[in-house]
Design an enzyme around this catalytic site. Structure first.
Site, PDB file in Angstrom:
ATOM      1  N   TYR A  47       0.817  -1.210   0.000  1.00 35.95           N
ATOM      2  CA  TYR A  47       0.000   0.000   0.000  1.00 35.95           C
ATOM      3  C   TYR A  47       0.854   1.264   0.000  1.00 35.95           C
ATOM      4  O   TYR A  47       0.441   2.305  -0.514  1.00 35.95           O
ATOM      5  CB  TYR A  47      -0.901   0.043   1.240  1.00 35.95           C
ATOM      6  N   ASP A 102     -12.370  -8.568   4.784  1.00 36.58           N
ATOM      7  CA  ASP A 102     -13.687  -8.521   4.126  1.00 36.58           C
ATOM      8  C   ASP A 102     -14.316  -9.912   4.103  1.00 36.58           C
ATOM      9  O   ASP A 102     -15.513 -10.078   4.334  1.00 36.58           O
ATOM     10  CB  ASP A 102     -13.574  -8.003   2.680  1.00 36.58           C
TER      11      ASP A 102
HETATM   12  C1  IPM Z   1     -10.349  -0.746   4.016  1.00 38.55           C
HETATM   13  C2  IPM Z   1     -10.615  -0.149   2.663  1.00 38.55           C
HETATM   14  C3  IPM Z   1      -9.412   0.699   2.288  1.00 38.55           C
HETATM   15  C4  IPM Z   1      -8.230  -0.236   2.195  1.00 38.55           C
HETATM   16  C5  IPM Z   1      -9.586   1.522   1.003  1.00 38.55           C
HETATM   17  C6  IPM Z   1     -10.782   2.439   1.071  1.00 38.55           C
HETATM   18  C7  IPM Z   1      -8.345   2.312   0.679  1.00 38.55           C
HETATM   19  O1  IPM Z   1     -10.877  -1.130   1.734  1.00 38.55           O
HETATM   20  O2  IPM Z   1     -10.266   0.009   5.004  1.00 38.55           O
HETATM   21  O3  IPM Z   1     -10.234  -1.964   4.119  1.00 38.55           O
HETATM   22  O4  IPM Z   1      -8.001  -0.864   1.163  1.00 38.55           O
HETATM   23  O5  IPM Z   1      -7.506  -0.347   3.182  1.00 38.55           O
HETATM   24 MN    MN Z   2     -10.874  -3.145   2.550  1.00 36.10          MN
END
Ligand code: IPM
Ligand code: MN
Length: 354
Positions: free
Chosen positions: A140, A250
């Site tokens: 990231y 997720d």
């Molecule tokens: C999360 C979201 C973020 C991420 C995005 C919005 C940048 O998906 O908080 O998991 O990828 O970390």
């Molecule tokens: Mn996410």
């Protein structure tokens, strides 16, 4: 007084943070926490107003606050905006700017909701795990190139890198989290392929002796994704890097029936930030149908970790559980035989149960 910076953000962000602040105010009355609030812009809303998704004034206010309550950012409206100004930059900028190195994402499957899970009730009943995701490193935040020509072809690249201190810091927090729970830690990597993962695994292994009371195992990320679907009850604490943590959290969240219920805490060097793990859902914004529970439970985490107000945190969690046990639902978790309520109305039910 304890200053809480509230960042509603975009889409349903406003309704869900409004709900959570109502709950905090009610809990403050009972527990005399002395909370005060200051609202700031971020995301697409801030881009529209100031031309940038994370105004310096917002970041400065967060740095001075005791804690930050964040809604959600993003929306199709800003799809055309260049990468540096996208709403998502706001949350990434806050993570970096506040040094939010650890993201805790608990997944607890409530009895009242086992039937909402896409998995069989007997697989998910009793699931109680937390993902500890490294949040300010890895791919990231590595170097990247949006476009270059090499050997006559356009390419792009993103660099994954982790240092030993970065891995140690998150691993220690994960071991300590496991200690306060069932004493089991699973470290997730892709050490059969990636150098960063091999360094990750070596570093985690080296700390094992210091936390001999915690049972540690390692899983490859692909296997972990599968294990979350076939036997999620095996997990207590999962620690992993930024990208794997994004994906696995997720997946784990949806096991609980709805991503709308899931809170998170992003632990910083000083100020920490709390946000639901779902997005800004622009399609239902302003309709009073969004589920505020992920944000309300994030507010409970705020009380627990930033204000050390454990009883107040528990009071909120218990009130949410009772609201669900009493059959009240928002649209995302509605099923026949339950009562469907709007964002404002279900917030009221939670407050009644505090
Ligand atoms: C999360 C979201 C973020 C991420 C995005 C919005 C940048 O998906 O908080 O998991 O990828 O970390
Ligand atoms: Mn996410």
């Amino acid at each position: 007084m304890k200053k809480i910076v509230v960042i509603p953000g975009d889409g349903i962000g406003r309704e869900i943070t409004d709900g959570a602040v109502e709950v905090l105010k009610a809990v403050d009355k009972k527990f005399s926490l002395g909370l005060e609030y200051e609202t700031h812009d971020a995301g697409g809303t801030a881009y529209d107003k100031y031309g940038e998704p994370l105004p310096a004034s917002t970041l400065e206010a967060c740095k001075k606050a005791d804690a930050v309550l964040f809604g959600a950012v993003g929306g199709t409206k800003w799809d055309g905006v260049d990468a540096a100004h996208r709403p998502e930059r706001a949350i990434l900028g806050l993570r970096k700017g506040l040094g939010l190195y650890a993201n805790l994402r608990p997944v607890k499957v409530l009895d009242a909701l086992t039937d909402n899970s896409p998995l069989k009730a007997e697989l998910v009943g009793g699931v109680d795990l937390v993902i500890v995701r490294e949040l300010v490193g890895g791919i990231y935040f590595g170097d990247r190139c949006e476009s270059e020509i090499k050997d006559g072809a356009e390419r792009a690249w993103d660099l994954e890198n982790y240092s030993v201190p970065e891995v140690e810091r998150i691993t220690r927090l994960a071991f300590e989290t496991a200690r306060l729970r069932r004493g089991k830690l699973t470290s997730v990597d892709k050490a059969n392929v990636l150098a960063t993962s091999r360094l990750w695994r070596r570093t985690v292994e080296r700390l094992r002796a210091e936390y001999a009371d915690v049972a540690l195992n390692h899983l490859y990320v692909d296997n972990c994704a599968m294990q979350l679907a076939v036997n999620p009850k095996q997990f207590d604490v999962i620690v992993t890097g930024n990208l794997f943590g994004d994906i696995l959290s997720d997946e784990a969240a949806v096991i609980g029936g709805s991503i709308g219920l899931m809170p998170s805490a992003s632990i910083g060097e000083q100020t920490s930030l709390y946000e639901p793990i779902h997005g800004s859902a622009p399609d239902i914004a302003g309709l009073n149908v969004a589920n505020p529970m992920g944000t309300i439970l994030s507010a409970a985490m705020l009380l627990r970790y930033s204000l050390r107000a454990e009883s107040a945190a528990r009071a909120i969690e218990a009130a949410v559980e009772r609201t669900l046990a009493d059959g009240y639902r928002t649209a995302d978790i509605y099923s026949e035989g339950t009562v469907k309520l709007g964002t404002v109305e279900i917030t009221g039910k939670i407050i009644e149960r505090l």
